[in-house]
Design an enzyme around this catalytic site. Structure first.
Site, PDB file in Angstrom:
ATOM      1  N   ARG A   1      44.733  35.311  34.275  1.00 55.05           N
ATOM      2  CA  ARG A   1      43.498  35.053  33.533  1.00 55.05           C
ATOM      3  C   ARG A   1      43.223  33.546  33.363  1.00 55.05           C
ATOM      4  O   ARG A   1      44.067  32.700  33.604  1.00 55.05           O
ATOM      5  CB  ARG A   1      43.504  35.746  32.169  1.00 55.05           C
ATOM      6  CG  ARG A   1      43.544  37.261  32.227  1.00 55.05           C
ATOM      7  CD  ARG A   1      43.357  37.861  30.833  1.00 55.05           C
ATOM      8  NE  ARG A   1      43.368  39.331  30.890  1.00 55.05           N
ATOM      9  CZ  ARG A   1      43.259  40.105  29.818  1.00 55.05           C
ATOM     10  NH1 ARG A   1      43.136  39.564  28.619  1.00 55.05           N
ATOM     11  NH2 ARG A   1      43.264  41.419  29.944  1.00 55.05           N
TER      12      ARG A   1
ATOM     13  N   ASN B   1      47.169  37.934  38.524  1.00 56.64           N
ATOM     14  CA  ASN B   1      46.629  39.102  37.828  1.00 56.64           C
ATOM     15  C   ASN B   1      45.315  38.726  37.151  1.00 56.64           C
ATOM     16  O   ASN B   1      45.262  37.743  36.402  1.00 56.64           O
ATOM     17  CB  ASN B   1      47.627  39.597  36.773  1.00 56.64           C
ATOM     18  CG  ASN B   1      47.059  40.745  35.951  1.00 56.64           C
ATOM     19  OD1 ASN B   1      46.880  41.842  36.462  1.00 56.64           O
ATOM     20  ND2 ASN B   1      46.778  40.498  34.680  1.00 56.64           N
ATOM     21  N   GLU B   2      44.278  39.487  37.428  1.00 62.80           N
ATOM     22  CA  GLU B   2      42.982  39.292  36.779  1.00 62.80           C
ATOM     23  C   GLU B   2      42.509  37.839  36.891  1.00 62.80           C
ATOM     24  O   GLU B   2      42.056  37.232  35.917  1.00 62.80           O
ATOM     25  CB  GLU B   2      43.045  39.756  35.321  1.00 62.80           C
ATOM     26  CG  GLU B   2      43.359  41.245  35.215  1.00 62.80           C
ATOM     27  CD  GLU B   2      43.492  41.750  33.780  1.00 62.80           C
ATOM     28  OE1 GLU B   2      43.433  40.939  32.852  1.00 62.80           O
ATOM     29  OE2 GLU B   2      43.659  42.966  33.610  1.00 62.80           O
ATOM     30  N   ASN B   3      42.625  37.308  38.113  1.00 62.07           N
ATOM     31  CA  ASN B   3      42.212  35.925  38.345  1.00 62.07           C
ATOM     32  C   ASN B   3      40.690  35.776  38.395  1.00 62.07           C
ATOM     33  O   ASN B   3      40.181  34.672  38.576  1.00 62.07           O
ATOM     34  CB  ASN B   3      42.842  35.404  39.635  1.00 62.07           C
ATOM     35  CG  ASN B   3      44.352  35.498  39.598  1.00 62.07           C
ATOM     36  OD1 ASN B   3      44.928  36.431  40.149  1.00 62.07           O
ATOM     37  ND2 ASN B   3      44.999  34.573  38.916  1.00 62.07           N
TER      38      ASN B   3
ATOM     39  N   ARG C   1      46.322  41.970  41.541  1.00 61.38           N
ATOM     40  CA  ARG C   1      45.547  43.030  40.901  1.00 61.38           C
ATOM     41  C   ARG C   1      44.269  42.446  40.306  1.00 61.38           C
ATOM     42  O   ARG C   1      44.283  41.415  39.670  1.00 61.38           O
ATOM     43  CB  ARG C   1      46.355  43.710  39.788  1.00 61.38           C
ATOM     44  CG  ARG C   1      45.532  44.813  39.138  1.00 61.38           C
ATOM     45  CD  ARG C   1      46.102  45.303  37.814  1.00 61.38           C
ATOM     46  NE  ARG C   1      45.080  46.094  37.139  1.00 61.38           N
ATOM     47  CZ  ARG C   1      44.166  45.590  36.309  1.00 61.38           C
ATOM     48  NH1 ARG C   1      44.162  44.305  36.037  1.00 61.38           N
ATOM     49  NH2 ARG C   1      43.259  46.358  35.760  1.00 61.38           N
TER      50      ARG C   1
END
Length: 804
Positions: free
Chosen positions: A373, A409-411, A448
């Protein structure tokens, strides 16, 4: 004080002191302050390692968890047995920036809370031992001080926007190691086998720690089979130039294969000898072949394997990240008992203990760096990301369980920087992908939920939360198949939903009547909030265990009829603390776990077990549901989760018939009965058969037919006492004294007197402020052999008290 003998690696768990604040400087940690001195200013407290700065405040409903500097100190009695040997402090992980001192000398710094690292304290120790202060003030012992710092920092990963706490402290083990002048830093053992299992290859390389620049050594490499028998052995003369040497390249015929069912491990043993001493290093390896078939399933050793996965955060009640080896072992064995054969370690490199257990238990691994994030920072940010990826791969290279290196993750989640440039994120993701393949060509890369980078990595997982953040759970298969068609290699990680442990529902799917079929199931900005936005189960559902059991039951039923599916990983195995969910029924907890934060199993654990395990099991839904409700004569469903062929149910001693299990007969694979309960106490038991094996389960509960109005009073009573711990239960009643079984009011416990609340555990029974479950809540108190008064308060309801 710790002392060791030659070549031992000793955990430094005892004799530490800690203070949760910064010091004016290193001098304050060592000035005239004997360990345990009560007049030491500032005041230090005695602790054991591993230790987390945020052991309890991460789930304290009334404060932000501490993010800042803390200090640890100890004294070591050191005597290196090797001529020109080295004294090392090996850190298995410390959060998040760490500085190490010997007396007042800074000897090492590290940035990153999850990778391992080593501080060589040899020279500083030898210099300190020659001083008068060592002899007079410290009696020959060596003072070691460590500053940790988990302050917020936009140029560090992971982002503080992440859905987990960024903990501080020495929350993994610290080890004291003596080595000779030449030792092994790392061994890289690449064990490969073809899909037939007949032709194998083992390449062994070593990187040496050689500060004295020795040029030659004798070496011996040995391979032991899973039973400990030596199968290959080779002696070598080494010319050490750049510190890294290729040792062996062996061809092997028909090795014992590692699999999730039979995780056979070989041992690689490397010995090196010089005139300065001998050093031995061992690694476990496994021979296995895996493949993600393009537009197809996952294959292990030439056969399809449906990945039945979960996730893990390093988090536990009362200790936060500072889980002991016994705690970790308990957790990983519980996963295996549930039937897990795959795990994604979210969202950072985890303890070597976890990886060792995955190897020995047979659990395949996706492990990732904490680029999670927030966006993409500058040069310092990128360098830390490269370094942590390199360290993760090198440190866990030999683990047979690892099949995927996760790059992020959730970039696609902005927020840390004013600039959110997708092309810059893509460029850096490509760089990390290339770095991963250079360091290790034998594993796949994955991310992801970042669609604009999905083409870069080998394996991609889109966001699919059918029945929770979007749509209905009955849309799961169609949505998954649509996503599957977009990518070469699809793997679905993160699915499920929150459940407030001990909360149950007679109509769990009621929320689905309000939710529109969406034809899509991705999580979007704001979906995790309990306020605003469109109708969704995550906001408008009852958060009952009953609903989550149905959601999971449907997903698992469907997965059995998806032959193209590589697999999935539900999110997560255990409830964990998070700073971004203050309004959840247990504040600051992500409650999507299969078990609570203290290992207490939720009902959904047994749903997974009924699909994923072979050992006969049976479980009647509702062990934590003391009172059911309805009208007299109303049919009520009893569900049984089992992997057995058939089950016979008994209500109050009378058989209700035998049912056959059929995984496609939703819910509960057909093992459900609609029954008439009697008012008051009922007993339900079941006998299930699988072949010749018989297993049983039983529960008791009350059936309430009285209707209730809104809660207007509370009762508080003691329901248990053991070993000086008393357990209390509050119940919400209407004006007529009828229990309000659907009440979800917030309650707050408080205590005055000699005892203390067992609170800030992040569990349904260890929180002083939480939502009730079916109009009740429990908490425990340490009596401390004294008297106390406990109160429970809820808005617009008179406060209740009990004297203990």
């Amino acid at each position: 004080m710790a002392s060791v003998t030659a070549q031992q690696k000793v955990r430094l768990n005892d004799n530490w002191q800690y203070i949760r604040q910064d010091l004016g400087g290193i001098w304050e940690a060592v000035r005239n302050a004997p360990l345990g001195d009560p007049e030491s200013v500032p005041l230090w407290q005695n602790v054991l390692l591993p230790h987390c700065v945020n052991a309890t405040d991460g789930v304290n409903p009334d404060v932000n968890y501490y993010q800042g500097p803390s200090w640890y100190r100890t004294r070591l009695k050191l005597q290196n047995p090797y001529e020109n040997g080295r004294i090392l402090l090996h850190f298995e992980g410390a959060g998040q920036k760490t500085t190490v001192y010997v007396y007042t000398t800074e000897v090492a710094k590290h940035v990153g809370g999850y990778d391992e690292w080593t501080a060589d304290i040899t020279d500083a120790v030898e210099a300190f031992k020659k001083t008068e202060v060592c002899k007079k003030q410290f009696n020959g012992e060596v003072p070691v001080s460590i500053r940790t710092d988990n302050s917020r920092d936009l140029e560090m990963i992971p982002s503080d926007l992440s859905d987990f706490n960024i903990y501080g402290g020495l929350y993994r083990y610290v080890n004291l190691v003596y080595t000779p002048a030449l030792s092994i830093d790392k061994v890289f053992a690449l064990a490969e086998v073809d899909k037939t299992g007949k032709n194998a290859r083992l390449q062994v390389k070593a990187r040496f720690y050689n500060p004295d620049k020795l040029s030659a050594a004798d070496a011996e490499v040995m391979l032991l089979d899973p039973k400990g028998k030596a199968v290959r052995k080779e002696k070598l003369k080494l010319n050490i130039q750049d510190g890294s040497v290729s040792l062996t390249d062996w061809q092997l015929k028909s090795p014992v294969i590692w699999s999730t069912e039979r995780p056979a491990l070989y041992t690689v043993e490397v010995r090196i000898r010089t005139s300065k001493g001998e050093y031995k290093h061992t690694e476990k390896v496994g021979f296995r072949h895996f493949e993600f078939v393009e537009k197809g399933p996952f294959m292990l050793n030439g056969k399809r394997l449906l990945l039945r996965g979960t996730h893990r955060h390093e988090d536990h009640a009362g200790v936060a990240a500072a889980m002991t080896e016994d705690m970790i072992r308990t957790e990983m064995k519980m996963m295996k008992d549930m039937g897990v054969n795959f795990i994604r370690l979210g969202h950072y490199q985890q303890s070597r203990i976890v990886l060792d257990l995955c190897d020995s238990l047979g659990i395949l691994v996706w492990e990732e760096i904490p680029w999670c994030r927030g966006g993409l920072g500058g040069d310092i940010y990128k360098e830390q990301s490269r370094r942590m990826l390199t360290n993760m791969i090198e440190q866990h290279y030999n683990h047979a369980s690892v099949i995927i290196w996760g790059l992020g993750n959730e970039n696609d989640w902005p927020g840390d920087f004013s600039d959110f440039d997708k092309e810059k994120i893509r460029s850096f993701m490509k760089e990390l992908n290339d770095l991963s393949h250079r360091l290790d060509h034998s594993r796949k890369t994955a991310i992801r939920r970042c669609d604009f980078c999905s083409d870069i990595v080998d394996v991609y997982s889109p966001s699919i939360w059918a029945g929770w953040y979007r749509g209905l759970y009955t849309e799961y298969k169609a949505v998954s198949e649509a996503e599957f068609k977009k990518y070469k290699h699809f793997l679905h990680v993160e699915w499920g939903g929150d459940s407030h442990a001990r909360r149950h529902s007679e109509n769990p799917d009621n929320a689905l009547m309000k939710v529109q079929a969406a034809g899509e199931a991705d999580e979007r900005a704001g979906d995790a909030s309990l306020y605003g936005g469109g109708t969704r189960v995550s906001k408008d559902g009852d958060w009952s265990e009953s609903y989550i059991c149905n959601l999971v039951d449907w997903h698992l039923k469907e997965q059995e009829t998806m032959p193209w599916l590589t697999g999935t990983a539900q999110w997560p195995f255990k409830d964990f603390s998070t700073p971004v969910r203050p309004d959840n029924p247990v504040p600051y907890m992500n409650q999507k776990g299969v078990v609570e934060r203290d290992f207490t199993k939720k009902e959904v654990f047994y749903v997974y077990q009924s699909y994923w395990t072979d050992k006969p099991m049976v479980h009647i839904y509702g062990h934590s549901w003391p009172v059911r409700w309805g009208t007299a004569g109303e049919k009520k469903m009893v569900k049984v989760y089992s992997n057995c062929d058939e089950a016979e149910l008994f209500l109050n001693g009378k058989s209700q018939g035998i049912k056959k299990r059929d995984s496609q007969n939703f819910p509960a694979a057909g093992l459900r009965w609609n029954l008439n309960f009697i008012a008051g106490e009922n007993s339900v038991s079941v006998i299930a058969k699988k072949g010749k094996t018989i297993v049983r389960d039983s529960i008791r509960f009350d059936y309430q037919t009285q209707k209730w109005s809104k809660p207007s009073q509370m009762t508080l009573r003691k329901i248990a006492e053991k070993d000086g711990v008393q357990t209390l239960e509050v119940k919400l009643l209407d004006a007529n004294g009828v229990p309000c079984l659907d009440a979800t009011n917030w309650v707050r416990f408080s205590l005055s007197g000699d005892g203390e609340l067992i609170e800030n555990q992040g569990t349904s029974s260890g929180s002083s402020y939480l939502q009730t479950y079916n109009g009740r809540a429990i908490i425990s108190i340490k009596s401390n052999n004294g008297k106390s008064t406990v109160a429970v308060k809820s808005n617009e309801i008179p406060t209740a008290f009990i004297n203990l």
